[in-house]
Scaffold this motif. Structure first.
Motif, PDB file in Angstrom:
ATOM      1  N   ALA A 107      25.159   6.751 -30.901  1.00  0.00           N
ATOM      2  CA  ALA A 107      23.750   7.074 -30.670  1.00  0.00           C
ATOM      3  C   ALA A 107      23.375   6.927 -29.201  1.00  0.00           C
ATOM      4  O   ALA A 107      22.437   7.593 -28.726  1.00  0.00           O
ATOM      5  CB  ALA A 107      22.859   6.173 -31.527  1.00  0.00           C
ATOM      6  N   GLU A 108      24.104   6.089 -28.480  1.00  0.00           N
ATOM      7  CA  GLU A 108      23.879   5.912 -27.044  1.00  0.00           C
ATOM      8  C   GLU A 108      24.695   6.897 -26.214  1.00  0.00           C
ATOM      9  O   GLU A 108      24.653   6.850 -24.983  1.00  0.00           O
ATOM     10  CB  GLU A 108      24.234   4.483 -26.625  1.00  0.00           C
ATOM     11  N   GLY A 109      25.458   7.758 -26.885  1.00  0.00           N
ATOM     12  CA  GLY A 109      26.281   8.724 -26.165  1.00  0.00           C
ATOM     13  C   GLY A 109      27.592   8.149 -25.656  1.00  0.00           C
ATOM     14  O   GLY A 109      28.208   8.709 -24.750  1.00  0.00           O
ATOM     15  N   LEU A 110      28.027   7.041 -26.252  1.00  0.00           N
ATOM     16  CA  LEU A 110      29.261   6.392 -25.835  1.00  0.00           C
ATOM     17  C   LEU A 110      30.388   6.697 -26.813  1.00  0.00           C
ATOM     18  O   LEU A 110      30.185   6.686 -28.030  1.00  0.00           O
ATOM     19  CB  LEU A 110      29.081   4.874 -25.768  1.00  0.00           C
ATOM     20  N   GLU A 111      31.569   6.932 -26.278  1.00  0.00           N
ATOM     21  CA  GLU A 111      32.774   6.997 -27.087  1.00  0.00           C
ATOM     22  C   GLU A 111      33.514   5.689 -26.855  1.00  0.00           C
ATOM     23  O   GLU A 111      33.992   5.413 -25.753  1.00  0.00           O
ATOM     24  CB  GLU A 111      33.649   8.178 -26.686  1.00  0.00           C
ATOM     25  N   ILE A 112      33.589   4.865 -27.913  1.00  0.00           N
ATOM     26  CA  ILE A 112      34.116   3.517 -27.793  1.00  0.00           C
ATOM     27  C   ILE A 112      35.391   3.370 -28.617  1.00  0.00           C
ATOM     28  O   ILE A 112      35.460   3.796 -29.768  1.00  0.00           O
ATOM     29  CB  ILE A 112      33.088   2.468 -28.281  1.00  0.00           C
ATOM     30  N   LYS A 113      36.393   2.735 -28.013  1.00  0.00           N
ATOM     31  CA  LYS A 113      37.611   2.368 -28.716  1.00  0.00           C
ATOM     32  C   LYS A 113      37.704   0.850 -28.717  1.00  0.00           C
ATOM     33  O   LYS A 113      37.590   0.216 -27.671  1.00  0.00           O
ATOM     34  CB  LYS A 113      38.842   2.963 -28.025  1.00  0.00           C
ATOM     35  N   LYS A 162      24.185   1.293 -21.633  1.00  0.00           N
ATOM     36  CA  LYS A 162      24.209   1.856 -22.991  1.00  0.00           C
ATOM     37  C   LYS A 162      24.950   0.925 -23.945  1.00  0.00           C
ATOM     38  O   LYS A 162      24.553   0.763 -25.108  1.00  0.00           O
ATOM     39  CB  LYS A 162      24.863   3.232 -22.961  1.00  0.00           C
ATOM     40  N   LEU A 163      26.031   0.333 -23.468  1.00  0.00           N
ATOM     41  CA  LEU A 163      26.782  -0.616 -24.290  1.00  0.00           C
ATOM     42  C   LEU A 163      25.898  -1.794 -24.685  1.00  0.00           C
ATOM     43  O   LEU A 163      25.845  -2.191 -25.863  1.00  0.00           O
ATOM     44  CB  LEU A 163      28.002  -1.105 -23.516  1.00  0.00           C
ATOM     45  N   LEU A 164      25.198  -2.360 -23.721  1.00  0.00           N
ATOM     46  CA  LEU A 164      24.324  -3.497 -24.003  1.00  0.00           C
ATOM     47  C   LEU A 164      23.167  -3.105 -24.911  1.00  0.00           C
ATOM     48  O   LEU A 164      22.744  -3.886 -25.772  1.00  0.00           O
ATOM     49  CB  LEU A 164      23.794  -4.084 -22.696  1.00  0.00           C
ATOM     50  N   ARG A 165      22.674  -1.890 -24.749  1.00  0.00           N
ATOM     51  CA  ARG A 165      21.587  -1.423 -25.620  1.00  0.00           C
ATOM     52  C   ARG A 165      22.066  -1.330 -27.068  1.00  0.00           C
ATOM     53  O   ARG A 165      21.337  -1.687 -27.999  1.00  0.00           O
ATOM     54  CB  ARG A 165      21.059  -0.077 -25.135  1.00  0.00           C
ATOM     55  N   ALA A 166      23.300  -0.868 -27.260  1.00  0.00           N
ATOM     56  CA  ALA A 166      23.863  -0.788 -28.604  1.00  0.00           C
ATOM     57  C   ALA A 166      24.055  -2.184 -29.197  1.00  0.00           C
ATOM     58  O   ALA A 166      23.795  -2.409 -30.388  1.00  0.00           O
ATOM     59  CB  ALA A 166      25.193  -0.041 -28.566  1.00  0.00           C
ATOM     60  N   VAL A 167      24.491  -3.140 -28.369  1.00  0.00           N
ATOM     61  CA  VAL A 167      24.667  -4.515 -28.833  1.00  0.00           C
ATOM     62  C   VAL A 167      23.320  -5.134 -29.191  1.00  0.00           C
ATOM     63  O   VAL A 167      23.180  -5.822 -30.214  1.00  0.00           O
ATOM     64  CB  VAL A 167      25.384  -5.354 -27.760  1.00  0.00           C
ATOM     65  N   GLU A 168      22.310  -4.881 -28.369  1.00  0.00           N
ATOM     66  CA  GLU A 168      20.971  -5.393 -28.659  1.00  0.00           C
ATOM     67  C   GLU A 168      20.456  -4.833 -29.980  1.00  0.00           C
ATOM     68  O   GLU A 168      19.873  -5.551 -30.804  1.00  0.00           O
ATOM     69  CB  GLU A 168      20.024  -5.014 -27.510  1.00  0.00           C
TER      70      GLU A 168
END
Length: 341
Positions: free
Chosen positions: A68-74, A244-250
Motif C-alpha cells: 500500500a506504501e508502494g514498497l516491494e519488500i523481501k 514508507k517503511l516506517l509508515r507501514a510499521v506504524e
C-alpha cells in the motif's frame, strides 16, 4: 539515478510517423518512471529476527501495508538480531531488526548503519531458565554454576545486569558461549545449569523439560529496545523508502493495538507458536514506534560494559547520536522523536 537499459526493435522505413511518435512517447514515459523510482524501483530486503518482537513487520506484510506504501519488500528471516545486522553489513539486506546491544557491539569497528526507529520494547523477553537438578531457587545460588549465554548479545548483557542487581559477583560463575538455537539442548544435556535466552527459546526449554526446568524471576533488570537499522547507503538517498517503511510499521502497530486477537493469530501462524506461549509473552511486549533518549542512555551503558569486558576491540569511539537517523520518523510521527537532530 540508476542507469536503465532499453532494448528496442529497429524501425523499418515503411513504419508510419504515427507509430514512431507513439513509440517515442512510450520511451519518454519509461524513462520518466525510471527516474521517479517507479518502474525500476529496487525492492528492499529486510533481515527480520524470528521473535515476537518482530510482529509489526509480520503484520505489515500479512495485511499488505508495504504494498500500500508502494514498497516491494523481501523478508530474510534470521535467528537473532546480531545475525540480522550482519546481513546488512555484509550487503545481503538493506534494513534489519536489531536489539540495542548488537548496534553497540558493531559500532567500535563499523559505522555503516543507522537506527531509524525503535518499534518494540520489552523488559520480559529474556529469561533465566534453570534445570531443577542444579538446585537453584534464588539468584544467590547462581554462584559457581555454568550459565549458557550468547556472548556479545543481549543474552550476556542481561545476565550481567541480573547478577549485579541480585548482588552476585559475575566472576563467581562460568559463562558458556551457546547460540540461541542450541540453548535447549545445552540445558537438557547438562552442559550448562542455566540459560540466559530470549523468546521463544525460554518457552521451548520449559516445554521440553517440563518439571525439570523453572524460570528465575527477572525483575525487569533490562529494558530491551528492538530497532529498525538501515545500511548507511540508504540514509539520505532513500529516505523516501525508509519513510514508507516506517509508515507501514506504524500502521501495523495500530492494527496490533486495535485487533490484538487477530495480531496474535498472525504471530502464532508466522512463527508456528502455541497459543499458550503467545498469551504468556503478550503482556510484556510494547509495540510503539519511536526514538527516545532512553535508547542513547542504554547504548552508552552497554558500550562501557563492552569495553570493560573486552568485547570492544575496534579503533572507533562511537558517537551514538551519529548512529541515529531520525529524519524519516520525523516525517511519519514527529511527536515520537525525542532525540536531538
Amino acid at each position: 539515478m540508476k542507469s536503465v537499459v532499453l532494448l528496442l526493435a529497429p524501425f523499418h522505413a515503411t513504419q508510419t510517423s504515427r507509430a514512431t511518435r507513439h513509440c517515442a512517447a512510450r520511451l519518454c514515459l519509461w524513462i520518466f518512471l525510471a527516474a521517479a523510482g517507479g518502474a525500476w524501483a529496487e525492492p528492499m530486503t529486510l533481515a527480520v529476527s524470528r521473535t515476537p518482537l518482530s510482529l509489526p513487520l509480520y503484520v505489515a506484510q500479512h495485511n499488505g501495508y508495504f504494498g500500500a506504501e508502494g514498497l516491494e519488500i523481501k523478508l530474510n528471516e534470521c535467528l537473532g538480531g546480531h545475525r540480522c545486522l550482519r546481513q546488512v553489513l555484509d550487503g545481503q539486506a538493506d534494513v534489519a531488526t536489531v536489539g540495542d546491544l548488537p548496534v553497540v557491539m558493531n559500532s567500535f569497528s563499523n559505522s555503516d548503519y543507522a537506527v531509524i526507529g525503535t518499534f518494540t520494547k520489552s523488559g520480559d523477553d529474556i529469561k533465566l531458565v534453570t534445570s531443577t537438578r542444579a538446585g537453584i531457587k534464588t539468584p544467590g545460588q547462581l554462584a559457581g554454576k555454568r550459565i549458557g549465554a550468547s556472548k556479545g548479545t543481549a543474552s550476556e548483557y542481561f545476565l550481567e545486569l541480573y547478577l549485579l542487581t541480585a548482588g552476585v559477583d559475575p566472576q563467581t560463575l562460568t559463562v558458556v558461549d551457546v547460540q540461541p538455537e542450541d540453548m535447549v539442548q545445552a540445558l537438557q544435556s547438562g552442559k550448562v545449569d542455566v540459560i540466559s535466552v530470549w523468546q521463544p527459546y525460554g518457552y521451548l526449554a520449559l516445554k521440553a523439560m517440563g518439571t525439570g526446568a523453572s524460570v528465575l524471576p527477572s525483575g525487569n533488570a533490562y529494558i530491551q529496545n528492538f530497532n529498525l537499522v538501515s545500511h548507511r547507503k540508504l540514509v539520505g538517498s532513500r529516505d523516501d523508502a525508509l519513510t514508507k517503511l516506517l509508515r507501514a510499521v506504524e500502521r501495523a502497530e495500530h492494527f496490533i493495538h486495535e485487533h490484538p486477537a487477530e495480531a496474535k493469530g498472525i504471530l502464532k501462524q508466522r512463527l508456528a507458536l502455541e497459543q499458550d506461549f503467545v498469551d504468556t509473552v503478550w503482556p510484556g511486549l510494547r509495540y510503539r514506534l519511536g526514538l527516545d533518549q532512553a535508547l542513547l542512555v542504554t547504548m552508552e551503558g552497554e558500550a562501557r560494559w563492552a569495553r570493560r569486558e573486552g568485547h570492544a576491540t575496534g579503533p572507533l569511539r562511537p558517537n551514538f547520536l551519529q548512529l541515529v537517523h531520525s529524519a524519516p520518523l520525523r516525517s511519519v510521527k514527529p511527536d515520537a522523536v525525542a532525540t536531538p537532530r
